[in-house]
Design a protein around this motif. Sequence first.
Motif, short mmCIF file in Angstrom:
data_model
loop_
_atom_site.label_atom_id
_atom_site.label_comp_id
_atom_site.label_asym_id
_atom_site.label_seq_id
_atom_site.Cartn_x
_atom_site.Cartn_y
_atom_site.Cartn_z
N ASP A 422 0.87 -1.26 -0.07
CA ASP A 422 0.06 0.10 0.10
C ASP A 422 0.97 1.11 -0.06
OD1 ASP A 422 -1.80 2.07 0.45
OD2 ASP A 422 -2.52 1.21 2.20
N GLU A 423 0.90 2.00 -0.97
CA GLU A 423 2.04 3.23 -1.20
C GLU A 423 1.47 4.39 -0.32
OE1 GLU A 423 2.94 4.24 -5.28
OE2 GLU A 423 3.92 2.07 -5.56
N THR A 424 0.19 4.13 0.10
CA THR A 424 -0.38 5.33 0.89
C THR A 424 -0.41 4.95 2.46
OG1 THR A 424 -2.53 4.77 0.39
CG2 THR A 424 -1.88 6.26 -0.86
N GLY A 425 0.14 3.73 2.48
CA GLY A 425 -0.02 3.07 4.09
C GLY A 425 1.16 2.46 4.19
N ILE A 426 0.67 1.29 4.65
CA ILE A 426 1.90 0.30 5.17
C ILE A 426 2.61 -0.40 3.65
CG2 ILE A 426 2.63 -1.91 6.00
CD1 ILE A 426 1.88 0.18 7.99
N GLU A 427 3.95 0.08 3.08
CA GLU A 427 4.50 -0.64 2.35
C GLU A 427 5.40 -1.77 2.69
OE1 GLU A 427 5.88 1.62 -1.20
OE2 GLU A 427 6.19 3.23 0.45
N MET A 443 7.29 -0.22 5.93
CA MET A 443 7.34 1.12 5.86
C MET A 443 5.91 1.79 6.33
SD MET A 443 9.22 3.82 5.98
CE MET A 443 8.88 5.54 5.95
N ASN A 444 5.69 2.55 7.38
CA ASN A 444 4.46 3.15 7.20
C ASN A 444 4.70 4.70 6.69
OD1 ASN A 444 2.14 4.43 8.19
ND2 ASN A 444 2.35 4.42 10.16
N ARG A 445 4.20 4.88 5.49
CA ARG A 445 4.10 5.91 4.76
C ARG A 445 2.92 6.96 5.05
NH1 ARG A 445 5.06 6.21 -1.36
NH2 ARG A 445 5.99 8.20 -0.81
N ALA A 446 2.10 6.47 5.97
CA ALA A 446 0.79 7.33 6.35
C ALA A 446 1.26 8.48 7.51
CB ALA A 446 -0.20 6.39 7.09
N GLU A 448 0.16 9.03 10.30
CA GLU A 448 -0.40 8.71 11.72
C GLU A 448 0.11 7.24 11.89
OE1 GLU A 448 -4.43 9.11 11.66
OE2 GLU A 448 -4.92 7.62 10.16
N GLU A 449 -0.09 6.73 13.11
CA GLU A 449 0.38 5.43 13.39
C GLU A 449 -0.57 4.47 12.64
OE1 GLU A 449 1.20 3.65 17.60
OE2 GLU A 449 -0.87 3.24 17.23
N ARG A 450 -0.26 3.19 12.08
CA ARG A 450 -1.05 2.36 11.48
C ARG A 450 -0.83 0.94 12.22
NH1 ARG A 450 -2.97 3.63 6.28
NH2 ARG A 450 -3.94 5.64 6.45
N GLU A 451 -1.75 0.11 12.20
CA GLU A 451 -1.59 -1.31 12.84
C GLU A 451 -1.58 -2.22 11.47
OE1 GLU A 451 -3.21 -4.15 16.12
OE2 GLU A 451 -4.84 -3.14 14.93
N LEU A 452 -0.64 -3.02 11.42
CA LEU A 452 -0.36 -4.01 10.32
C LEU A 452 -0.82 -5.41 10.96
CD1 LEU A 452 2.48 -5.51 10.65
CD2 LEU A 452 3.64 -3.60 9.60
N ARG A 453 -1.24 -6.03 10.24
CA ARG A 453 -1.71 -7.48 10.53
C ARG A 453 -1.13 -8.51 9.77
NH1 ARG A 453 -6.36 -4.72 10.23
NH2 ARG A 453 -7.06 -6.02 8.49
N VAL A 454 -0.48 -9.39 10.24
CA VAL A 454 0.44 -10.38 9.21
C VAL A 454 -0.01 -11.54 9.53
CG1 VAL A 454 2.73 -11.33 8.68
CG2 VAL A 454 2.48 -9.04 9.45
N ARG A 455 -0.55 -12.51 8.64
CA ARG A 455 -0.77 -13.96 8.66
C ARG A 455 0.35 -14.52 7.99
NH1 ARG A 455 -5.10 -16.17 5.83
NH2 ARG A 455 -5.13 -17.76 7.43
N HIS A 456 0.75 -15.97 8.70
CA HIS A 456 1.45 -16.95 7.98
C HIS A 456 1.10 -18.33 8.39
CE1 HIS A 456 5.44 -19.42 7.84
NE2 HIS A 456 5.05 -19.32 6.54
N GLY A 457 0.39 -18.92 7.49
CA GLY A 457 -0.21 -20.22 7.71
C GLY A 457 -1.15 -20.19 8.51
N SER A 458 -1.24 -21.06 9.53
CA SER A 458 -2.32 -20.85 10.64
C SER A 458 -2.08 -19.79 11.93
CB SER A 458 -2.52 -22.29 11.23
OG SER A 458 -1.13 -22.41 11.83
N LYS A 459 -1.11 -18.92 11.67
CA LYS A 459 -0.66 -18.00 12.65
C LYS A 459 -0.72 -16.80 12.09
CE LYS A 459 2.38 -21.24 15.11
NZ LYS A 459 3.83 -21.70 15.38
N SER A 460 -0.83 -15.85 13.29
CA SER A 460 -1.05 -14.23 12.86
C SER A 460 -0.30 -13.43 13.69
CB SER A 460 -2.38 -13.91 12.49
OG SER A 460 -3.23 -13.84 13.55
N PHE A 461 -0.07 -12.21 13.64
CA PHE A 461 0.39 -11.25 14.59
C PHE A 461 0.14 -9.67 14.12
CE2 PHE A 461 4.31 -11.35 11.97
CZ PHE A 461 4.55 -10.13 11.87
N SER A 462 0.10 -9.06 15.15
CA SER A 462 -0.25 -7.39 14.45
C SER A 462 0.76 -6.88 15.21
CB SER A 462 -1.57 -7.00 15.05
OG SER A 462 -1.90 -7.28 16.53
#
Length: 482
Positions: A422-427, A443-446, A448-462
Amino acid sequence: MKRVVSIALAGAMLALTAACGGTGGDSASNEVQVWLTTPDKSKLLSQEESVKQTSSEEAQDGDIVLDETTKYQQMDGFGASMTDSSAYLIASKLNEQQRETLMKELFDHEQGIGISYMRIPLGASDFARTLYSYDEMPEGQTDPQLANFSIDHDKEFLIPTLKQALAVNPDLKLMGSPWSAPGWMKTSESMIGGSLKAEAYEPYANYFTKLIKAFQAEGVPFDAVTPQNEPHYVPDNYPGMRMEPYEQAAWIKDNLGPAFEKGGIKTKIVVWDHNWDEPYYPMTVLNDPDANRYIDGSAFHGYAGEVGSQSQVHDAHPDKNIYFTEVSGGAWATDFGGNLQWDMHNLIIGATRNWAKVVLKWNLALDENYGPTIGGCQNCMGFVTINQQSGDVTFNSDYYSIGHASKFVRSGAYRIESGPSDETGIEQVAFQNPNGSLVLVAMNRAGEERELRVRHGSKSFSYKLPAGAAATFVLPASEKKD
């Protein structure tokens, strides 16, 4: 030696070992290591508290989904150029202990940023102490048999410094790039200006084979060479040489490629080595089938055009590699956050998502007066600034932006699928290391603070990423790998 800007790496070796595929138990397998740089410099490639992966539900809109079953280019590495000026400063302006410390901060993965690829000017560039090639002759004389060939100039500072770097990081790979052929080979009769004479095509190919073998004999092998740095820019006060695409293709197919074959040289040939704005040049060279068979890929600089040109060339010749080999920071851009954002957007994320297997910036080290230089850029800056009077070392923004990839993405890693950036948010861009660990650079190009959420297989984190900040996340290897 005063450490003007230092990198906080306490406990890094243990943490990184666990992050990059250590044999810890279930707890370790659920932990994601986090390294953060903020635009206000309060965090400089700083290891933060690890985040836990949890069992993942179905993906939500905007999730970054890591999928190592879809692989793209294999990475060689990230780094800068060891110019004559950089080697001189490192080798002669620091004492043995200072030099050893700096080399670890540059080339060691645990104690520094683990630079894994460097570009080396073959002879003088603008960042050299003198105008030199490996076979200069008095005015009016020629040396087609290369009887006067010598790399003695580089044995003083450059080669010892490269050998020290290779000792710190044995995986380090090197690319050689000439700014000019020796003056007697050129229409200008000088390393400044002009183009390669037709009668010099064969001697110049032999010159390349001799220099590659000479460096190899010193323990400094070249992974790749480019025929000419910036062939469409001929400066008037430092070395340069015009070379059109049809000339480059002819020289490669008739001289350089056959000379490498005859000499048993495996060093790769990479064409263009100039800006993004002329993708037709490498495509023209690659479109020549007799030249194409000798060519590994194309190299790009970032002073004009857009990074997407790399994909244009890749799509036309998908069997050929893409390299990004030069852009410089400088006194014209002193905002740390802005520099961090530019590098992340265009290089670490942009260049790699557009097929680059190598990402390099310009000088590794310059002094407090932006030199030594024999012409050209008068206010360029390197990864580090070495003060010739005091011995102080300052770490500049390049060190941290490139470090967010070079420290964690090992040579031999593959870029993997991670969804849209996302070139206007989380790249973001993601990689899988040879040991199975995953690396996500974001990289957070926004504004303001942004939360990213990441999934890999059956697991995720933010993770909540501050405005303008860059972060690297290292996920341990999955228990079950392909």
